[in-house]
Design a protein around this motif. Sequence first.
Motif, PDB file in Angstrom:
ATOM      1  N   GLU A   1       5.467   9.904  -8.141  1.00 32.08           N
ATOM      2  CA  GLU A   1       6.802   9.666  -8.664  1.00 32.08           C
ATOM      3  C   GLU A   1       7.284  10.674 -10.030  1.00 32.08           C
ATOM      4  N   THR A   2       6.161  10.905 -10.903  1.00 33.24           N
ATOM      5  CA  THR A   2       6.386  11.897 -12.114  1.00 33.24           C
ATOM      6  C   THR A   2       6.177  13.260 -11.591  1.00 33.24           C
ATOM      7  N   ARG A   3       5.251  13.598 -10.612  1.00 32.90           N
ATOM      8  CA  ARG A   3       5.443  14.846 -10.028  1.00 32.90           C
ATOM      9  C   ARG A   3       6.633  15.068  -9.571  1.00 32.90           C
TER      10      ARG A   3
ATOM     11  N   LEU B   1       9.670  13.801  -9.507  1.00 35.71           N
ATOM     12  CA  LEU B   1      10.674  13.847 -10.769  1.00 35.71           C
ATOM     13  C   LEU B   1      10.600  15.207 -11.304  1.00 35.71           C
ATOM     14  N   GLN B   2       9.633  15.721 -11.732  1.00 34.10           N
ATOM     15  CA  GLN B   2       9.666  16.876 -12.359  1.00 34.10           C
ATOM     16  C   GLN B   2       9.974  18.367 -11.397  1.00 34.10           C
ATOM     17  N   GLU B   3       9.721  18.048 -10.178  1.00 36.84           N
ATOM     18  CA  GLU B   3      10.078  18.865  -9.195  1.00 36.84           C
ATOM     19  C   GLU B   3      11.324  18.883  -8.552  1.00 36.84           C
ATOM     20  N   GLU B   4      12.279  17.640  -9.141  1.00 35.16           N
ATOM     21  CA  GLU B   4      13.576  17.365  -8.795  1.00 35.16           C
ATOM     22  C   GLU B   4      13.571  17.228  -7.066  1.00 35.16           C
ATOM     23  N   LYS B   5      12.508  16.288  -6.696  1.00 38.33           N
ATOM     24  CA  LYS B   5      12.616  15.989  -5.430  1.00 38.33           C
ATOM     25  C   LYS B   5      12.613  14.308  -5.147  1.00 38.33           C
TER      26      LYS B   5
ATOM     27  N   ALA C   1      -5.476   7.963   2.768  1.00 41.96           N
ATOM     28  CA  ALA C   1      -4.823   8.686   4.057  1.00 41.96           C
ATOM     29  C   ALA C   1      -3.300   8.766   3.752  1.00 41.96           C
ATOM     30  N   LEU C   2      -2.599   7.709   3.348  1.00 38.85           N
ATOM     31  CA  LEU C   2      -1.249   7.923   2.954  1.00 38.85           C
ATOM     32  C   LEU C   2      -0.872   8.821   1.788  1.00 38.85           C
ATOM     33  N   SER C   3      -1.794   8.717   0.686  1.00 36.90           N
ATOM     34  CA  SER C   3      -1.508   9.556  -0.403  1.00 36.90           C
ATOM     35  C   SER C   3      -1.447  10.935   0.267  1.00 36.90           C
ATOM     36  N   ASN C   4      -2.468  11.413   0.836  1.00 38.86           N
ATOM     37  CA  ASN C   4      -2.779  12.618   1.476  1.00 38.86           C
ATOM     38  C   ASN C   4      -1.501  13.316   2.054  1.00 38.86           C
TER      39      ASN C   4
ATOM     40  N   ILE D   1       0.925  -1.267  -0.015  1.00 38.07           N
ATOM     41  CA  ILE D   1      -0.216   0.092   0.195  1.00 38.07           C
ATOM     42  C   ILE D   1       0.830   1.125  -0.022  1.00 38.07           C
ATOM     43  N   ILE D   2       2.173   1.262   0.775  1.00 39.15           N
ATOM     44  CA  ILE D   2       2.816   2.389   0.861  1.00 39.15           C
ATOM     45  C   ILE D   2       3.713   2.520  -0.539  1.00 39.15           C
ATOM     46  N   ARG D   3       4.103   1.318  -1.216  1.00 35.25           N
ATOM     47  CA  ARG D   3       4.667   1.464  -2.496  1.00 35.25           C
ATOM     48  C   ARG D   3       3.698   2.042  -3.408  1.00 35.25           C
ATOM     49  N   GLN D   4       2.408   1.755  -3.445  1.00 37.29           N
ATOM     50  CA  GLN D   4       1.436   2.156  -4.311  1.00 37.29           C
ATOM     51  C   GLN D   4       1.139   3.787  -3.911  1.00 37.29           C
ATOM     52  N   ALA D   5       0.906   4.105  -2.859  1.00 37.50           N
ATOM     53  CA  ALA D   5       0.871   5.644  -2.684  1.00 37.50           C
ATOM     54  C   ALA D   5       2.064   6.446  -3.031  1.00 37.50           C
ATOM     55  N   ALA D   6       3.310   5.916  -3.014  1.00 36.08           N
ATOM     56  CA  ALA D   6       4.460   6.569  -3.474  1.00 36.08           C
ATOM     57  C   ALA D   6       4.653   6.608  -5.043  1.00 36.08           C
TER      58      ALA D   6
END
Length: 415
Positions: A281-283, A285-289, A311-314, A272-277
């Motif tokens: 990824e794309t965002r 990567l674009q923001e260099e974080k 909840a974790l996504s938020n 579940i954590i990996r799915q939320a993370a």
Amino acid sequence: MNLLVNRSAKRLLILLVSVLFAGAVFTQITAYNNAGRFKNEMITHDYALAGYLSAKHPELASDIRAAFTADKTESGIEAGKALLEQAGYIKSINSNLLPGVKEFYRSNVTINLIYSLVMGAAVFLTVWLFLRALYNKLDEYNHNVIKIIEGEISTRLDDSEEGTLAKLAASVNTLTASLNTHIEREKHSRIFLKDVLTNVSHQLKTPLSALTMYTEIMRNENPDNEVIADFLDKSENELDRMQALIANLLKLARLDAGIIELSLKDYVLNDIIRQAAASFETRLLQEEKTLAVKADSEVHYACDREWLLEALSNLIKNAAEHTTRGNRIGVSLEETPVLVKITVRDNGEGIHPDDINHIFKRFYRSRFSQNKQGTGIGLTLAESVIEMHGGFISVESSGKTGTEFTVHLPRLTKL
């Protein structure tokens, strides 16, 4: 408090007065019987004394009778005292040396002991029966109040008698009825709010979809105009924010209305954590974080996958919105015998001390971060979901080290 209004207290007082009255009557009867026995002892003693004197001096028979029936003078008492004291017959003589006195004392001690035991037992039994009935009633009240606290609002305290306990039962029943009315009113209000938000959200979806379509058409019509392209980018961002806000409002309305029932199943929290993370990824990567997930072992937990993912996504989204280029976001998973902890930390700007106690309030936006994206309900939604799982969220933040949100999930959750 007027004790005579309380039927149980009145009954106890009547019983105690009855016991004491019976004891007083028994005391009078005992005193009368003792006086009679003492009289008989004295007469028997005088008979024996007269018989002894008449046997020794039969010629003094008339004087002997007069000695017991005539009035006694003070001088005669003193003369008799002086005569008998010479033989050791004095007031301080040991009672055991006088058989009559000794027997009279023994019989009185036995009677008084029996009387004391009977009276003590009667008073004790009366008070014990009263206290047992009182505390049984209090235990019953306590049991029913606990049932009310646990949600059985229909529970009532039954007490048809008069008195303080009956008034207490009536007050608790009134309070329970008031709570029940308030709960029903609150439930209807939440359902009404949910319906209103749902209707408004559905009504907004049509114009939002149209605006999105118009934006795409305008972008295709003016591909080389930088000013228009810039405004279209901003327009798309705001449309995305509105769509996200509407989606979150619908979710929050459903949670507030209390119509959500979690579907608890055994899931691997790592997945579940990996799915939320992965959804960020794309965002990032674009923001260099950078975003790193750390979990030493596979952790199974009974949860509702979709809502916990929300909840974790938020929490991850909140970290992404409050960090800048080059910052790091980390998600870690720990397990103890009683708790599962999921921590989302970043090394961003941190939360201002004035905001730390308000960040979970819906629509709260700090005056120190007005330039940040967000709708102000992401953390509220996350907290509501975690609390539905029986857990809570704690937060620590510093301008030097960033912010750390920790989700605490109890291991007591049952499937």
